[in-house]
Design a protein around this motif. Structure first.
Motif, PDB file in Angstrom:
ATOM      1  N   ILE A  19      83.522  40.138  63.687  1.00 57.23           N
ATOM      2  CA  ILE A  19      84.346  39.026  63.183  1.00 57.23           C
ATOM      3  C   ILE A  19      83.675  37.701  63.499  1.00 57.23           C
ATOM      4  O   ILE A  19      83.566  36.827  62.634  1.00 57.23           O
ATOM      5  N   ASP A  20      83.191  37.534  64.739  1.00 56.36           N
ATOM      6  CA  ASP A  20      82.519  36.286  65.131  1.00 56.36           C
ATOM      7  C   ASP A  20      81.292  36.019  64.263  1.00 56.36           C
ATOM      8  O   ASP A  20      81.054  34.886  63.845  1.00 56.36           O
ATOM      9  N   ALA A  21      80.507  37.058  63.981  1.00 54.89           N
ATOM     10  CA  ALA A  21      79.303  36.894  63.148  1.00 54.89           C
ATOM     11  C   ALA A  21      79.681  36.467  61.731  1.00 54.89           C
ATOM     12  O   ALA A  21      79.017  35.610  61.139  1.00 54.89           O
ATOM     13  N   LEU A  22      80.746  37.031  61.199  1.00 58.42           N
ATOM     14  CA  LEU A  22      81.175  36.666  59.850  1.00 58.42           C
ATOM     15  C   LEU A  22      81.702  35.233  59.807  1.00 58.42           C
ATOM     16  O   LEU A  22      81.409  34.485  58.867  1.00 58.42           O
ATOM     17  N   VAL A  23      82.448  34.831  60.829  1.00 61.19           N
ATOM     18  CA  VAL A  23      82.949  33.459  60.901  1.00 61.19           C
ATOM     19  C   VAL A  23      81.771  32.480  60.986  1.00 61.19           C
ATOM     20  O   VAL A  23      81.755  31.454  60.301  1.00 61.19           O
ATOM     21  N   ARG A  24      80.753  32.811  61.806  1.00 60.93           N
ATOM     22  CA  ARG A  24      79.567  31.951  61.908  1.00 60.93           C
ATOM     23  C   ARG A  24      78.832  31.848  60.575  1.00 60.93           C
ATOM     24  O   ARG A  24      78.109  30.892  60.335  1.00 60.93           O
ATOM     25  N   ASN A  25      79.025  32.828  59.714  1.00 61.11           N
ATOM     26  CA  ASN A  25      78.369  32.835  58.407  1.00 61.11           C
ATOM     27  C   ASN A  25      79.294  32.377  57.277  1.00 61.11           C
ATOM     28  O   ASN A  25      79.073  32.706  56.113  1.00 61.11           O
ATOM     29  N   VAL A  91      74.433  41.002  53.629  1.00 57.16           N
ATOM     30  CA  VAL A  91      74.395  41.715  54.905  1.00 57.16           C
ATOM     31  C   VAL A  91      73.798  40.753  55.924  1.00 57.16           C
ATOM     32  O   VAL A  91      72.608  40.444  55.884  1.00 57.16           O
ATOM     33  N   VAL A  92      74.637  40.257  56.822  1.00 59.29           N
ATOM     34  CA  VAL A  92      74.293  39.166  57.719  1.00 59.29           C
ATOM     35  C   VAL A  92      73.106  39.480  58.631  1.00 59.29           C
ATOM     36  O   VAL A  92      72.114  38.754  58.635  1.00 59.29           O
ATOM     37  N   GLU A  93      73.195  40.550  59.437  1.00 57.69           N
ATOM     38  CA  GLU A  93      72.155  40.832  60.430  1.00 57.69           C
ATOM     39  C   GLU A  93      70.824  41.195  59.799  1.00 57.69           C
ATOM     40  O   GLU A  93      69.778  40.950  60.377  1.00 57.69           O
ATOM     41  N   GLN A  94      70.852  41.791  58.623  1.00 55.66           N
ATOM     42  CA  GLN A  94      69.612  42.200  57.977  1.00 55.66           C
ATOM     43  C   GLN A  94      69.126  41.155  56.980  1.00 55.66           C
ATOM     44  O   GLN A  94      68.059  41.293  56.402  1.00 55.66           O
ATOM     45  N   GLY A  95      69.916  40.094  56.792  1.00 56.54           N
ATOM     46  CA  GLY A  95      69.513  39.008  55.918  1.00 56.54           C
ATOM     47  C   GLY A  95      69.287  39.420  54.479  1.00 56.54           C
ATOM     48  O   GLY A  95      68.422  38.875  53.802  1.00 56.54           O
ATOM     49  N   VAL A  96      70.048  40.375  54.007  1.00 58.35           N
ATOM     50  CA  VAL A  96      69.864  40.904  52.663  1.00 58.35           C
ATOM     51  C   VAL A  96      71.078  40.543  51.816  1.00 58.35           C
ATOM     52  O   VAL A  96      72.215  40.674  52.257  1.00 58.35           O
ATOM     53  N   GLY A  97      70.802  40.091  50.602  1.00 53.24           N
ATOM     54  CA  GLY A  97      71.876  39.798  49.665  1.00 53.24           C
ATOM     55  C   GLY A  97      71.522  40.339  48.297  1.00 53.24           C
ATOM     56  O   GLY A  97      70.351  40.556  47.997  1.00 53.24           O
ATOM     57  N   THR A  98      72.524  40.533  47.468  1.00 59.77           N
ATOM     58  CA  THR A  98      72.290  41.107  46.149  1.00 59.77           C
ATOM     59  C   THR A  98      72.130  40.040  45.070  1.00 59.77           C
ATOM     60  O   THR A  98      72.104  40.362  43.890  1.00 59.77           O
ATOM     61  N   ALA A  99      71.977  38.789  45.478  1.00 59.07           N
ATOM     62  CA  ALA A  99      71.838  37.713  44.501  1.00 59.07           C
ATOM     63  C   ALA A  99      70.463  37.726  43.830  1.00 59.07           C
ATOM     64  O   ALA A  99      70.297  37.165  42.751  1.00 59.07           O
TER      65      ALA A  99
END
Length: 151
Positions: A19-25, A91-99
């Motif tokens: 939750i904290d990681a998602l809030v930071r992002n 995906v926050v920790e892996q720095g991957v997005g589908t954009a």
């Protein structure tokens, strides 16, 4: 809109770090949905509730792919559904997005180790349980029991 998805395997696991990681992002606490379910299960009550609410242009954020699913077929199906609906995945920790095309390729590649990890964990757990049962394991665990027999 940014939506966050978290998952813990059991009720005694704490999702606060996710939750904290998602809030930071950038995900608002009110938009973070936590499921308590095995990674092998495709059905997740909160994820199932959120999927119909998402609209084109929204983005789903997770801390790691294994928090979304440990099954490659489920990840591929979910990723395809999100892409068809114009919904992003980050995906926050892996720095991957589908954009991007590269992000979608990485998404596919990272889903394979997530499934392998689940298979190995299950196999290891099964082997440990079998070995423990044969060694007279108690509720303290196989290692503690076998260590005691050598003292």
């Amino acid at each position: 809109m940014l939506l966050g998805c978290c998952r813990t395997s059991t009720a005694d696991r704490n999702p606060d770090h996710q939750i904290d990681a998602l809030v930071r992002n950038g995900v608002g606490r009110g938009n973070i949905h936590v499921d308590v379910a095995s990674g092998a299960k495709a059905s997740r009550p909160k994820l199932d509730l959120v999927m119909p609410l998402m609209r084109e242009g929204d983005t789903v954020k997770v801390t790691r792919l294994d928090r979304l699913s440990r099954s490659v077929p489920h990840l591929v199906t979910l990723g395809a559904e999100l892409r068809e609906r114009g919904i992003g995945l980050h995906v926050v920790e892996q720095g991957v997005g589908t954009a991007t095309t590269e992000g979608r390729a990485m998404f596919g590649m990272l889903s394979v180790p997530a499934e392998l990890q689940a298979v190995y964990r299950k196999r290891c757990s099964r082997c440990s349980s079998a070995a423990a049962g044969g060694a007279g394991c108690t509720s303290r665990g196989w290692y503690a029991t076998s260590l005691q027999s050598h003292i």
